[in-house]
Design a protein around this motif. Structure first.
Motif, PDB file in Angstrom:
ATOM      1  N   VAL A  42       0.870  -1.166   0.000  1.00 48.94           N
ATOM      2  CA  VAL A  42       0.000   0.000   0.000  1.00 48.94           C
ATOM      3  C   VAL A  42       0.912   1.223   0.000  1.00 48.94           C
ATOM      4  O   VAL A  42       1.830   1.326   0.831  1.00 48.94           O
ATOM      5  N   VAL A  43       0.689   2.126  -0.947  1.00 54.09           N
ATOM      6  CA  VAL A  43       1.451   3.375  -1.023  1.00 54.09           C
ATOM      7  C   VAL A  43       0.532   4.480  -0.516  1.00 54.09           C
ATOM      8  O   VAL A  43      -0.537   4.722  -1.073  1.00 54.09           O
ATOM      9  N   TYR A  44       0.946   5.148   0.557  1.00 53.00           N
ATOM     10  CA  TYR A  44       0.134   6.182   1.179  1.00 53.00           C
ATOM     11  C   TYR A  44       0.346   7.529   0.494  1.00 53.00           C
ATOM     12  O   TYR A  44       1.303   7.720  -0.253  1.00 53.00           O
ATOM     13  N   ARG A 106      -1.653  -7.854 -12.791  1.00 53.97           N
ATOM     14  CA  ARG A 106      -1.326  -6.695 -11.956  1.00 53.97           C
ATOM     15  C   ARG A 106      -2.508  -5.724 -11.955  1.00 53.97           C
ATOM     16  O   ARG A 106      -3.129  -5.485 -12.985  1.00 53.97           O
ATOM     17  N   LEU A 107      -2.797  -5.183 -10.782  1.00 56.50           N
ATOM     18  CA  LEU A 107      -3.881  -4.217 -10.641  1.00 56.50           C
ATOM     19  C   LEU A 107      -3.454  -3.174  -9.611  1.00 56.50           C
ATOM     20  O   LEU A 107      -2.966  -3.530  -8.538  1.00 56.50           O
ATOM     21  N   GLU A 108      -3.608  -1.893  -9.953  1.00 54.36           N
ATOM     22  CA  GLU A 108      -3.344  -0.814  -9.009  1.00 54.36           C
ATOM     23  C   GLU A 108      -4.621  -0.013  -8.845  1.00 54.36           C
ATOM     24  O   GLU A 108      -5.236   0.397  -9.834  1.00 54.36           O
ATOM     25  N   VAL A 109      -5.002   0.189  -7.574  1.00 56.84           N
ATOM     26  CA  VAL A 109      -6.263   0.847  -7.263  1.00 56.84           C
ATOM     27  C   VAL A 109      -6.027   1.922  -6.216  1.00 56.84           C
ATOM     28  O   VAL A 109      -5.430   1.655  -5.169  1.00 56.84           O
ATOM     29  N   GLY A 114      -5.025   4.439   0.524  1.00 56.29           N
ATOM     30  CA  GLY A 114      -3.818   4.640  -0.264  1.00 56.29           C
ATOM     31  C   GLY A 114      -3.921   3.830  -1.546  1.00 56.29           C
ATOM     32  O   GLY A 114      -4.970   3.263  -1.858  1.00 56.29           O
ATOM     33  N   LYS A 115      -2.832   3.748  -2.273  1.00 56.55           N
ATOM     34  CA  LYS A 115      -2.838   2.991  -3.530  1.00 56.55           C
ATOM     35  C   LYS A 115      -2.509   1.535  -3.239  1.00 56.55           C
ATOM     36  O   LYS A 115      -1.439   1.226  -2.704  1.00 56.55           O
ATOM     37  N   TYR A 116      -3.446   0.644  -3.557  1.00 55.13           N
ATOM     38  CA  TYR A 116      -3.243  -0.781  -3.399  1.00 55.13           C
ATOM     39  C   TYR A 116      -2.517  -1.297  -4.639  1.00 55.13           C
ATOM     40  O   TYR A 116      -2.934  -1.031  -5.764  1.00 55.13           O
TER      41      TYR A 116
END
Length: 120
Positions: A42-44, A106-109, A114-116
């Motif tokens: 997780v990117v905050y 791959r999936l970014e949400v 934050g960014k999952y």
């Protein structure tokens, strides 16, 4: 007369083709994200990153999204999808997830947390 019938047939075939492409595109849009995803990090908003153990998952089916996070348990939300926006319902609250990138594995949400970053 023959030319008019030929034009009608051409327009009919084209219309059927366009309708089938529309339904195929909508089906693929929904189906690509379905399944079990491993939450890798997780990117905050402040740029900090939380690397996660492999025991954290997001399950997406046609009607619900389930988050399984070690130490926090399992939470399930009904959702709807319009384009790249997933709208989850948690009680009386609507939560928006924005799909930032989507590929087979791959999936970014972007979520309120934050960014999952998810992988299969």
């Amino acid at each position: 007369m023959h030319k008019i019938i030929l034009n009608i047939k051409t327009v009919t075939v084209f219309a059927i083709f366009m309708i089938s492409m529309f339904f195929h595109a909508n089906a693929n849009q929904t189906d690509n994200i379905l399944g079990r995803w491993v939450m890798t990090e997780v990117v905050y908003d402040d740029g900090s990153v939380n690397q996660l153990e492999t025991s954290n998952f997001v399950y997406i089916d046609a009607n619900t999204i389930t988050e399984v996070i070690k130490g926090h348990g399992s939470r399930q939300y009904p959702y709807t999808r319009q384009g790249n926006v997933l709208t989850l319902t948690a009680g009386d609250e609507q939560i928006t997830w924005q799909i930032l990138s989507e590929a087979t594995h791959r999936l970014e949400v972007a979520t309120p947390i934050g960014k999952y970053k998810l992988t299969r």
